[in-house]
Each structure stands twice: as structure tokens, then as C-alpha cells.
Design a protein around this motif. Sequence first.
Motif, PDB file in Angstrom:
ATOM      1  N   ALA A 369       0.827  -1.204   0.000  1.00 48.38           N
ATOM      2  CA  ALA A 369       0.000   0.000   0.000  1.00 48.38           C
ATOM      3  C   ALA A 369       0.865   1.259   0.000  1.00 48.38           C
ATOM      4  O   ALA A 369       1.923   1.292   0.629  1.00 48.38           O
ATOM      5  N   THR A 373      -1.953   6.033   2.303  1.00 49.05           N
ATOM      6  CA  THR A 373      -3.190   5.255   2.309  1.00 49.05           C
ATOM      7  C   THR A 373      -4.103   5.686   3.458  1.00 49.05           C
ATOM      8  O   THR A 373      -3.649   5.931   4.575  1.00 49.05           O
ATOM      9  N   VAL A 426      -7.774   1.612   1.469  1.00 51.55           N
ATOM     10  CA  VAL A 426      -7.675   0.162   1.613  1.00 51.55           C
ATOM     11  C   VAL A 426      -8.526  -0.238   2.806  1.00 51.55           C
ATOM     12  O   VAL A 426      -8.334   0.266   3.920  1.00 51.55           O
ATOM     13  N   VAL A 510      -2.086  -5.926  -3.894  1.00 49.55           N
ATOM     14  CA  VAL A 510      -2.406  -4.644  -3.259  1.00 49.55           C
ATOM     15  C   VAL A 510      -1.705  -3.511  -3.996  1.00 49.55           C
ATOM     16  O   VAL A 510      -2.302  -2.444  -4.258  1.00 49.55           O
ATOM     17  N   THR A 514      -3.921  -0.533  -5.742  1.00 47.49           N
ATOM     18  CA  THR A 514      -3.825   0.854  -5.284  1.00 47.49           C
ATOM     19  C   THR A 514      -3.106   1.738  -6.288  1.00 47.49           C
ATOM     20  O   THR A 514      -3.326   2.947  -6.319  1.00 47.49           O
TER      21      THR A 514
END
Length: 534
Positions: A369, A373, A426, A510, A514
Motif C-alpha cells: 500500500a 493510504t 484500503v 495490493v 492501489t
Amino acid sequence: MRTVRESALDVLRTRGMTTVFGNPGSTELPFLKHFPDDFRYVLGLQEAVVVGMADGYALASGTTALVNLHTGPGTGNAMGALLNARANRTPMVVTAGQQVRAMLTMEALLSNPQPALLPQPAVKWAYEPPRPADVPPALARAVQLAETPPHGPVFLSLPMDDFDATVTEEEDQAAQVTAARRIEHAAAPRPETVRSLADRIKRAGSAALVVGDDVDASGAWEAVLRLAERGGLPVWAAPASARVSFPRTHPLHRGELPPAIGPLTRALDGHDLVVVVGAQVFRYYPYVPGPYLPGGTELVLVTRDAEEAAKAPVGNAVVADLGVTAQALADHFPACDPAPVPDRPTKAPQTADGPLPPGTALAAVVAGAPANTLWVNESPSNVPQFHEAARISAPGSYLFSAGGGLGFGAAAAVGAQLGAPDRPVVAVLGDGSVHYAVQALWTAAAYRVPVTFVVLSNARYAILQWFAQLEHAQGAPGLDIPGLDIPTVAAGYGVRSFRAAGAGELTKLVRDATGGREGPVLIDVPVTTELPSL
């Protein structure tokens, strides 16, 4: 003359409330017809999801959310989410349609016979305007109440035939003047109160700070950080925190207090003064009896909420603006250089066969991430592992439900992404939690909201298994949930979905989700079960 609808829409424009979260019914259509181009309607497939999305939107954007529900049944469906919003201190105006006035006395179909009673106690104020012309000023008043500390949801019941009624020019202008009012809530403590508390901190043998959700929510992060550093005060997070209000990488950070009376008191042992800022004293559950404080320890609460001050079982309180008070206290201590923030540790993804330990899975998620985030968490049994992995150290970066009811996470993540479109969102969800608001996946797909949903799947309500141990309730039924195929469910709602086979693959998924931001992605992660401890 203008209609009530036209006047009400201008009230909402004046307040910047042009995003409507809703699930329409027949009693709402008169408000929604000829929907203006400068408004945005965000559809949720169930009312609890609608309120959850609005909750996340308001918390992430720092604005007041607007919700439109379907009379009594829709309000009933939304009650759990409204209780969460109340606990989260979320500024929110909830409107619900009502039957036409001519049929209210006979309680015709879809009449809400007790519109001001039904949403209680989840809202700060519930009201049905006595006349159509009172709808626009009632909306203006509702916004002011929602934004008055402690923030929270308010409720208006609006008869469906009111919107086509007319208002006089004087009534219209009065409503717009009311809507344009701005109220600043920044009550400062008396200088002698600040000086006395600062002297108590200096005289204490071992003073400590406990910071709660309202530090982050009220923008007091930097002032509290300055107070802690200048005073050299160790800082605890309040139990069951729904936000992060102090950098978790900071050398003064001591962790999160346990949410039970006896264990919390033991954690504070050795401190003769505890200054609580922006938190309830305290959010306890489960019940583990004991004294509220160690022997000889004193407590002072600083809060914006007079009710919170009144219901505290121990200690004195100061009701004032948190940032103003913390800065005033910090000014009584010599300035110092800010403590260096350690580099965020990175862990190489571990390889393993079968389900991953939760800590390993969360470390892999964090590794993929971006640094900015915005995290939404609804994996209750894995909260300690999450904080160990993420170590959040920036304000406005973490949302969890303060209400204790499930259904917040998936919906709030969609709303948070709409409210903070420039940040990746997230959501870390349990496989049990996600199904309380699973319809939020449809909204994410339909509006191409680029949330990354990470579902930690262990085929059980693990947090309930922990409570079963604490409460000597072993053998309770309904704690296992086998057979869930969450990627298939997500795909059915139009969300791209994956199942991660290992930590390295999870990090890549992830990172791709993202980084791409091309719409929502769901990643299912089989994990083992690690029950929390007090």
C-alpha cells in the motif's frame, strides 16, 4: 413564488451538501424528481449501507453528509448504521420521506406514525416540520446541530407533498439567511485552569497522556503531539480507538490501553496523573472488574463533549476545544526539537503454504500500500496485528467503527474514497464483517470507486470465539461460517476479485490495485485464527 424543493436545494447548496447518499422509495421521489445537475446521487442497495457510506464520506472529507432514506422501514433498516455514526461522532443530516399530510391521521400505508421517536437514541435531534414552509429552515437548523460538538447525525421526516408546496419570498429568503450562518466552536479554557493543569503535570512524579478519537477528528493532532514532546509525556491510545490520534512510530507512544476496567488500571500502574484528551473515560468491554484507577492516581479529562464529561466514573474534567487547550498547555513547557520519526520498517514477504498468520498477511498488505493510504478496518480480531503492521503516523489515516456494530467497514470505505478521492483507500475486512454491508460492493463497482478491499478469511467469527472464552460461553452455536466464496460474491456485484495464495502475491495484488485505481478490487486472503488478549 418558489417551491419548497427549490428553496431546500438552495439551503443544501449553501452548505456544500450536494452529494446525496440514498436508497429511494415512493415517498422520496417528490424530493428527487428533476434532480439537479450540480447534485450527485450515490445509490446504495440497502439503507444500512447508505448510512455507512455517508459515515465514511463525512469522516474522510471533514464535511457533513446528507442521507435520504425511505420513511419508517428504511429508517429501521438503517438503525444499526446510525448507532455507529452516533458513536463515531459523524456530522450527518438524515432525511426520510413521509406519507402525504392528508393521510397521516389515518396512518395510511408507509406513514411513519412516530417519526421523531423511531430514530432515537441514535440521533441528536429528530423533527418533522409542522408546515411545508418550515422544511428549508429545518434543514438549515439540522446542519448546524450536526456540526455542533459533539458532532453526530440528526433526522428530519419530510412529508412527500411538502416539496411541491410554495414558499413566499420572505420565507425563502429567511431560510437562505439561516443556511448561510456560520458558527465557530472553539471554546477556550480559562487561563487559570490551563495554568493549574500544567502545574499538576510538572509536579507529577509520572504523568501520562491518553488520547482518543476526537483528537484526530477535531484537528488537534499537532497540538497534542507538541504537548507530549514538550512535557516528555508517554502517550497511550484510548481503548477500542476508532481513529489514530498520535503517531504510532513515535518514541513516546506506549500502545493502546486494554478495554476492560481491571487490565486498563494495571496498564496505568505507576502513573500518578493521567490526562485524557478527546476520549471517553473509558470505552470498556468486556466487564473485568477492578478499581477505575491505580491507588493514588488522579485523572483529568479534556473533552468537547459535556455529556462525556458528566458520565465519566472518575476524575475531573475540562470542557473546551481540544486543540486550543493542548496548545495552551504546551506553551507552559519549554520548546524542544520534534522527536525524529523512525523510518517505517519494511518486512520482506514471507512464503508459506496454506493460510497465512494474520500478522504476516497484514504486513504483506502494508508493504503493497502507498504511504498516504487511508485505512478502513473491520477485522475486529486482528486489530493489534494491523496496528503493528501499519504503524500509522499521520492524521486522518484510519477509520474504525466506535459503535461496536458490524457493517461499517465495506460501506465506509466506499464513502471514504468518494470523500477523499486523491488518497488510496484500503479496507481490511473480516470474512464475517464484509457480509453485513456486502451491497456496498455494487456501489463501488457501479460508480467505479477505486477501493481496495482485503478480506481476511478464517471461516469464523473469531472475535466472538474470543468473547466466548472470556465469558465462559464455550459451545455457543453460530460462531463458524464455512463455505463462503467471497471472490465469487464480489464478482457477482461487478468487482474484480482475486484470492491471494501467499504473502508475496498479496503484496503485488495490493500494489497493483492501489496503483491502478481503475475501479474496486477485492482480494480474499485465507488466514489462520489468532485470538486477541487483554
